[in-house]
Design a protein around this motif. Structure first.
Motif, PDB file in Angstrom:
ATOM      1  N   ARG A   4       0.857  -1.188   0.000  1.00  0.00           N
ATOM      2  CA  ARG A   4       0.000   0.000   0.000  1.00  0.00           C
ATOM      3  C   ARG A   4       0.885   1.227   0.000  1.00  0.00           C
ATOM      4  O   ARG A   4       1.793   1.327   0.811  1.00  0.00           O
ATOM      5  N   LEU A   5       0.610   2.154  -0.907  1.00  0.00           N
ATOM      6  CA  LEU A   5       1.349   3.401  -0.978  1.00  0.00           C
ATOM      7  C   LEU A   5       1.036   4.223   0.262  1.00  0.00           C
ATOM      8  O   LEU A   5      -0.124   4.372   0.645  1.00  0.00           O
ATOM      9  N   THR A   6       2.071   4.756   0.896  1.00  0.00           N
ATOM     10  CA  THR A   6       1.911   5.534   2.121  1.00  0.00           C
ATOM     11  C   THR A   6       2.083   7.023   1.843  1.00  0.00           C
ATOM     12  O   THR A   6       2.560   7.420   0.774  1.00  0.00           O
ATOM     13  N   HIS A   7       1.720   7.831   2.827  1.00  0.00           N
ATOM     14  CA  HIS A   7       1.929   9.271   2.714  1.00  0.00           C
ATOM     15  C   HIS A   7       3.415   9.594   2.569  1.00  0.00           C
ATOM     16  O   HIS A   7       3.779  10.499   1.818  1.00  0.00           O
ATOM     17  N   ALA A   8       4.262   8.854   3.276  1.00  0.00           N
ATOM     18  CA  ALA A   8       5.705   9.090   3.182  1.00  0.00           C
ATOM     19  C   ALA A   8       6.218   8.798   1.772  1.00  0.00           C
ATOM     20  O   ALA A   8       7.019   9.562   1.214  1.00  0.00           O
ATOM     21  N   GLU A   9       5.755   7.705   1.183  1.00  0.00           N
ATOM     22  CA  GLU A   9       6.170   7.369  -0.178  1.00  0.00           C
ATOM     23  C   GLU A   9       5.629   8.391  -1.180  1.00  0.00           C
ATOM     24  O   GLU A   9       6.333   8.776  -2.120  1.00  0.00           O
ATOM     25  N   LEU A  10       4.404   8.842  -0.963  1.00  0.00           N
ATOM     26  CA  LEU A  10       3.836   9.857  -1.845  1.00  0.00           C
ATOM     27  C   LEU A  10       4.633  11.152  -1.743  1.00  0.00           C
ATOM     28  O   LEU A  10       4.919  11.786  -2.759  1.00  0.00           O
ATOM     29  N   ALA A  11       5.021  11.540  -0.545  1.00  0.00           N
ATOM     30  CA  ALA A  11       5.827  12.751  -0.367  1.00  0.00           C
ATOM     31  C   ALA A  11       7.142  12.635  -1.136  1.00  0.00           C
ATOM     32  O   ALA A  11       7.587  13.600  -1.784  1.00  0.00           O
ATOM     33  N   GLU A  12       7.764  11.475  -1.093  1.00  0.00           N
ATOM     34  CA  GLU A  12       9.019  11.258  -1.822  1.00  0.00           C
ATOM     35  C   GLU A  12       8.785  11.304  -3.332  1.00  0.00           C
ATOM     36  O   GLU A  12       9.590  11.874  -4.078  1.00  0.00           O
TER      37      GLU A  12
END
Length: 84
Positions: A4-12
């Motif tokens: 699952r894509l996370t907020h941290a990964e989306l920020a990156e």
């Protein structure tokens, strides 16, 4: 694929694809919108392309038009879960 894509990964991904630094905590804030961070549909389209390459499956049509980070994550994670 169970990832699952996370907020941290989306920020990156936003930093890498759009050159905009935003913290995961800001993306998680209730009512947060991409507009307030300066992230447009073209940037999201680039992120969608990156994720399709990464996951090896298409992301739901229209994900790049998401208005909020949570809507985008929901669309991406639903696509990855179902193989949409």
């Amino acid at each position: 694929m169970n990832h699952r894509l996370t907020h941290a990964e989306l920020a990156e991904l936003i930093r890498a694809r759009a050159g905009i630094a935003v913290s995961p905590e800001h993306l998680e804030a209730p009512g947060a919108t991409f507009e307030e961070f300066g992230v447009d549909s073209l940037a999201l389209l680039g992120i969608v392309g990156e994720l399709e390459n990464r996951f090896g499956s298409p992301i739901a049509s229209g994900a790049e038009m998401s208005k909020t980070p949570q809507d985008f994550l929901d669309a991406v994670n639903s696509s990855v879960k179902t193989g949409a």
